[in-house]
Design an enzyme around this catalytic site. Sequence first.
Site, PDB file in Angstrom:
ATOM      1  N   GLY A   4     -22.986  53.127 -36.068  1.00 56.19           N
ATOM      2  CA  GLY A   4     -23.888  53.768 -35.113  1.00 56.19           C
ATOM      3  C   GLY A   4     -24.549  54.942 -35.820  1.00 56.19           C
ATOM      4  O   GLY A   4     -23.868  55.870 -36.252  1.00 56.19           O
TER       5      GLY A   4
ATOM      6  N   ARG B 145     -18.854  57.043 -17.200  1.00 56.49           N
ATOM      7  CA  ARG B 145     -18.412  56.435 -18.462  1.00 56.49           C
ATOM      8  C   ARG B 145     -17.995  54.989 -18.226  1.00 56.49           C
ATOM      9  O   ARG B 145     -18.167  54.134 -19.089  1.00 56.49           O
ATOM     10  CB  ARG B 145     -17.229  57.223 -19.043  1.00 56.49           C
ATOM     11  CG  ARG B 145     -17.625  58.564 -19.601  1.00 56.49           C
ATOM     12  CD  ARG B 145     -16.476  59.219 -20.339  1.00 56.49           C
ATOM     13  NE  ARG B 145     -16.867  60.521 -20.854  1.00 56.49           N
ATOM     14  CZ  ARG B 145     -16.697  61.672 -20.206  1.00 56.49           C
ATOM     15  NH1 ARG B 145     -16.139  61.675 -19.019  1.00 56.49           N
ATOM     16  NH2 ARG B 145     -17.087  62.805 -20.739  1.00 56.49           N
TER      17      ARG B 145
ATOM     18  N   ASN C 136     -17.722  55.250 -25.771  1.00 59.02           N
ATOM     19  CA  ASN C 136     -17.176  55.368 -24.410  1.00 59.02           C
ATOM     20  C   ASN C 136     -17.222  54.041 -23.657  1.00 59.02           C
ATOM     21  O   ASN C 136     -18.057  53.201 -23.978  1.00 59.02           O
ATOM     22  CB  ASN C 136     -17.973  56.424 -23.642  1.00 59.02           C
ATOM     23  CG  ASN C 136     -17.394  57.806 -23.859  1.00 59.02           C
ATOM     24  OD1 ASN C 136     -16.190  57.989 -23.836  1.00 59.02           O
ATOM     25  ND2 ASN C 136     -18.266  58.777 -24.081  1.00 59.02           N
TER      26      ASN C 136
ATOM     27  N   GLY D 219     -26.906  56.784 -34.435  1.00 58.91           N
ATOM     28  CA  GLY D 219     -27.595  57.548 -33.389  1.00 58.91           C
ATOM     29  C   GLY D 219     -27.231  59.019 -33.486  1.00 58.91           C
ATOM     30  O   GLY D 219     -26.927  59.520 -34.578  1.00 58.91           O
TER      31      GLY D 219
ATOM     32  N   HIS E 126     -10.322  60.409 -21.210  1.00 55.45           N
ATOM     33  CA  HIS E 126     -11.564  61.172 -21.384  1.00 55.45           C
ATOM     34  C   HIS E 126     -12.457  60.907 -20.171  1.00 55.45           C
ATOM     35  O   HIS E 126     -13.461  60.224 -20.248  1.00 55.45           O
ATOM     36  CB  HIS E 126     -12.234  60.697 -22.677  1.00 55.45           C
ATOM     37  CG  HIS E 126     -13.456  61.473 -23.050  1.00 55.45           C
ATOM     38  ND1 HIS E 126     -13.500  62.837 -23.072  1.00 55.45           N
ATOM     39  CD2 HIS E 126     -14.685  61.062 -23.457  1.00 55.45           C
ATOM     40  CE1 HIS E 126     -14.693  63.222 -23.461  1.00 55.45           C
ATOM     41  NE2 HIS E 126     -15.440  62.170 -23.689  1.00 55.45           N
TER      42      HIS E 126
END
Length: 336
Positions: A36, A115, A147, A38, A202
Amino acid sequence: MRDRRKPPAASKFRLARRARGGTLFAVPRVKIGVVGAGQVGATTAQRLAERELGDVVLADILEGVPQGKALDLAESAPVQRYDVRLSGTNDYRPFEGASVVILTAGLPRKPGMSRDDLLKKNAEIVTGVVEKIHPLAPDAFWIVVSNPLDVMTFLVRHRTRLPRSRVVGMAGVLDSARFRSFLAQAAGVSVRDVQAMVLGGHGDDMVPLVRYATIAGIPVSEWLAADKIEQMVARTRGGGAEIVSLLKTGSAFYAPSAAAVEMAEAVVRDQKRVLPCCAFLEGEYGLRDVCVGVPVVLGAKGMERVVDLNLSDAERKALHASASHVREGISALALA
Ligand code: APR
């Protein structure tokens, strides 16, 4: 003059006597793969390079993006004075032999999106990535950031079948950093002097451990009134959403990348750090077959142990409630 074909007697490097002009010493290099490219992934790559934790390979499905970001980071090196190799890729061959894989691929949360809304989509992405990387880097230590974090950590371990010491999720370090920064602001003291840990999943039901929070070793209750501490606990629980509502087009990335890199550093440098991480539990805290945030020791062997703290009844109840929520997500994946 010393015979240069022979290694110094005390050398820790293995002599690789290949063809003339080949590598003389096989100097071990650490390779860290970041999936990733990003916001979280690229910032993670930057922080890894700036700390010189190893060579960094950045991967993404978007053509040119990981290559462009890796090149940009490589071009920063002479100014920032780091000396590591950086590369970008759209396939996973360069991940071969990676020591650490940091998984940030996925969709970020949008405003109003929980999430858990991300669960199915990110599970597909994570499964695809794991199937490609695991055969190339079977001994890698995985740090999961995608997530919903706890469910994705469970999924990576399930798909790789790695020992639990090799797969942890990044959330506790981030949530604890948020809690610590809010406590520092409220007490008007340096963040350096604030110690605090957040356990559990989380999500909104994470468990900030107020009883173990200290400022310069003194319980936080000596510094702040109970209602003020409760406000900080609530702000910590909503810390991710607070950033999402401000950014509007994405989620947090500075603190998440800082947290992931702190975990990677603990492993690469064998620091034996005690950090709250999302771990697969085998009976600790009365929980089994679920991934949830607890304090662990991170070192060269990965997650070297789970620290089984004494919790009050209320804390334990809150941790179990949070773990039940994670279990619901795991069940929704209907894993074989
Ligand atoms: N393989 C590789 N990369 C992928 C794949 C895939 N199959 N699918 C998506 N990606 C990439 C996207 O192209 C994008 O560049 O993952 C990257 C995600 O970056 P961002 O959209 O900027 O999201 P970011 O803010 O970095 O968050 C990534 O971390 O904190 C979590 O909730 C967050 O799950 C999200 C993840």
